[in-house]
Design an enzyme around this catalytic site. Sequence first.
Site, short mmCIF file in Angstrom:
data_model
loop_
_atom_site.label_atom_id
_atom_site.label_comp_id
_atom_site.label_asym_id
_atom_site.label_seq_id
_atom_site.Cartn_x
_atom_site.Cartn_y
_atom_site.Cartn_z
N TRP A 33 0.85 -1.19 0.00
CA TRP A 33 0.00 0.00 0.00
C TRP A 33 0.90 1.25 0.00
O TRP A 33 1.88 1.32 0.73
CB TRP A 33 -0.91 0.01 1.24
CG TRP A 33 -1.68 1.28 1.33
CD1 TRP A 33 -2.74 1.65 0.56
CD2 TRP A 33 -1.43 2.37 2.21
NE1 TRP A 33 -3.16 2.91 0.90
CE2 TRP A 33 -2.37 3.38 1.92
CE3 TRP A 33 -0.49 2.60 3.21
CZ2 TRP A 33 -2.41 4.59 2.60
CZ3 TRP A 33 -0.53 3.81 3.89
CH2 TRP A 33 -1.48 4.79 3.58
N ASP B 34 -15.19 9.13 -0.17
CA ASP B 34 -15.81 8.35 0.90
C ASP B 34 -16.51 9.26 1.93
O ASP B 34 -16.12 10.41 2.12
CB ASP B 34 -14.68 7.57 1.59
CG ASP B 34 -15.18 6.40 2.39
OD1 ASP B 34 -16.39 6.28 2.57
OD2 ASP B 34 -14.33 5.60 2.82
N ASP C 143 -13.93 1.83 -5.58
CA ASP C 143 -12.83 1.46 -4.69
C ASP C 143 -12.96 -0.01 -4.27
O ASP C 143 -14.02 -0.63 -4.43
CB ASP C 143 -12.87 2.37 -3.45
CG ASP C 143 -11.50 2.62 -2.86
OD1 ASP C 143 -10.58 1.84 -3.14
OD2 ASP C 143 -11.36 3.60 -2.09
N ASP D 90 -2.27 5.67 -3.29
CA ASP D 90 -2.68 6.61 -2.25
C ASP D 90 -1.54 7.54 -1.87
O ASP D 90 -1.76 8.56 -1.22
CB ASP D 90 -3.15 5.85 -1.00
CG ASP D 90 -4.63 5.52 -1.07
OD1 ASP D 90 -5.29 5.97 -2.03
OD2 ASP D 90 -5.11 4.80 -0.19
C1 DGJ Z 1 -8.76 4.24 -0.57
C2 DGJ Z 1 -8.53 5.10 -1.78
O1 DGJ Z 1 -7.36 4.72 -2.42
C3 DGJ Z 1 -8.52 6.56 -1.36
O2 DGJ Z 1 -8.25 7.37 -2.47
C4 DGJ Z 1 -9.84 6.91 -0.76
O3 DGJ Z 1 -10.84 6.82 -1.73
C5 DGJ Z 1 -10.14 5.98 0.39
N1 DGJ Z 1 -10.02 4.61 0.03
C6 DGJ Z 1 -11.52 6.24 0.93
O4 DGJ Z 1 -11.87 5.36 1.88
#
Ligand code: DGJ
Length: 752
Positions: free
Chosen positions: A198, A367, A482, A551
């Site tokens: 991640w 979200d 997502d 992210d």
């Molecule tokens: C993971 C995504 O990669 C983020 O950009 C964001 O949308 C979050 N989830 C929201 O929970």
Amino acid sequence: MKRLLLLFLTVLLALTASAQKSKKFVHGTLIPPAVEPRIIAVETTSSSLILSVRENGSVFQLHFGTKVNETEFAAIPSYAGRYGNGAPAYPATGGRFLGEPALHLRYADGMHNTELHYIGHETTEAAGVKTTTVRLLDYVTKLRVDLVYEAYPEEDVILTHTRIYNAGDKPVTLLSYASGAMTFTSDRYLLTHVNGSWAQEMQVESELLTHHLKVLEDRRGVQNTQLGNPAFLLSLGTSELSETEGEVIAGALAWSGNWRLSFERDAENRLTVLGGISPFASEYPLKADASFRTPDMIWTYSDKGAGQASRNLHRWARRYGVYGGGEVNPILLNSWEGAYFTFTTETLLRMIDDAASMGLEMFVLDDGWFGNKYPRNSDNAALGDWQVNAAKLPEGIDHIAQYAHSKGLKFGIWIEPEMVNPKSELAEKHPEWVVQSPGREIYTERTQWVLDLSNPAVQDFVFGVFDSVMQLSPAIDYIKWDCNRPIESFGSPYLGAEQDRFYIEYVQGFYKVMERIRAKYPSVLVQCCSSGGGRVDYGSLKYFNEVWTSDDTDGFERVFMQYGTSLFYPACVMAAHVSTVPNHQSRNVTPLKFRFDVAAQGRLGLELQPRYLSSEELAYVNRCVASYKEFRDVVFNGDLYRLGTPYGNDFYGMMYVSEDKSRAVVYTYCLRFRQLACDGVPFRLQGLDPDRKYRVVEQNLGDADRPDGAPVTASCWWGNGRSWSGSFLASGAFNPILPSLYSSAVFVLEAE
Ligand code: DGJ
């Protein structure tokens, strides 16, 4: 006595009969009919795949690489040895093949041997794509396999898949079922692939392959590209990954679940590459008269290094592999890092105002907008309950979406339809929809569970989530889809005892849902996100317009991740956002200019609270956005040239060149600064017409927060603002000064 004699004769007769029977069993070999030897050529503009059909009906691959004259290959003798020249085109366990199989089955009688024989082939052509189907049959088990090769001449790409058909009268079990096999001959093989986690996706590593088997595999079920990617580069005869020289093969599997790539170097130094669905926990049952189609494996060959291999994949992807490929997608403001779960209608409307004033083109509500019994105020509740949260957004989504439209912006919204929080109305109502194994704990990750997409009722639900969210407002233009966890301790209440089908049918269920979505919503933009880049593959890209690359929005980290992504995927899919500093993932601080210059490599966006930008920063953002609008068509549709690698280097550069070579955009970065007396850094530009003159204009000047405090008002290249020939720019004379850590420069080149 007579009786005794009769008994003796009867026993003798019985023994002879049984001996004859077993003799027939031993020698009852079914010899497949001889076939006329022939060569089958699958060709693109610059590459050839040569298959040879031997007299005994076996099909071998003699060559995949540079364009050749197929007729000469007919002269190659086939020896009686295990392989002779070449290697089996689709190696199956059985017969004389003892290596890693592309195909391995278990038959109803427990036997594992398959021997495939040529029974015919044909080539058809549609819209310039030539499809060659080679038909194979196992005469003993009646198993049929079609090897399908789709040649895309202009892009120099060949797709392979197989159709495995059980024409016998008993069920069989598929144990391995690759989408294709390619064999190469060289003295050295350099394998380049990616690993990650991640916020650290697409980290590139290269290794020289030794003998035996190297396997790259993912077993996460979903989020299949968080730790790696079903794609590779293979450089022949070298220990170094060159952008411009040498033979390089690129491959990528179009599958959004467990995948497996294997590389087997045999005693004769041949290397066989297989790509396909991972057989992990997936002994797939194939009933009599049933067939199985393997996903596409995408292959390309370049004799001009890795750069050309990537460009081939990118061109193919823009034209065929990505939904809406090559279309310019809007510059957006995403609410996530600027607001997370804490917002009201007012917060969002102000963000929309700010996005409009910065010249952006879309606002995406991430979200946090749903759930009432269990409000979505953190990640621990409400997934599954896709109703607008009335406390946060009493005016509803349409109000916000229409407001965005009234400001000239498109509107997008986030969903995560494959998942459910234990704390949700959905989990209370449909516990049987959750992936689970009887009697065992259902582990949560990010406090959520996975829904069982192998179940048609869940497929209907997931489609319904998309469909009902689209009904919240006619002004929804974009969905961010997502998927924030992998599958663990898998099990489908729906599949009962047939759990071997689970991993495959989950992915097929996902594709069925996407088919329905695309049939009903052909023009809505859909982003494929999975905790960042957890689902970046050519299986999902058939349905999605772009991916959330990672992210981690730190400009420095992104240089590496975007480099890794660019090996296999085109810039048009690569969403890249400018966020605040210190970066929320890495805590790193980079200048705003650097963040823009990095994000402008892909589909630009912002992900921050604009209210926290100073008026100087806002003015700067405006300029960067305006300049990006002028050159982004080259980003979305140009050819990529990497001017080296960011790994182990202080400086990195890359560029896009329009297909007609009339325009280009060049990006340069300082990733490590070691000396104050910094002369210009020579970059040898690529892909330009050597004889044309290009006017060079630096972009994004005037950043207010450079580390040394000085605004960048003058260009960092002495030749800026003048015209230079492509050959001059390729000579190393282009040498911008990048005088500090995280200094960067972007140049637009226009042919005169
Ligand atoms: C993971 C995504 O990669 C983020 O950009 C964001 O949308 C979050 N989830 C929201 O929970």
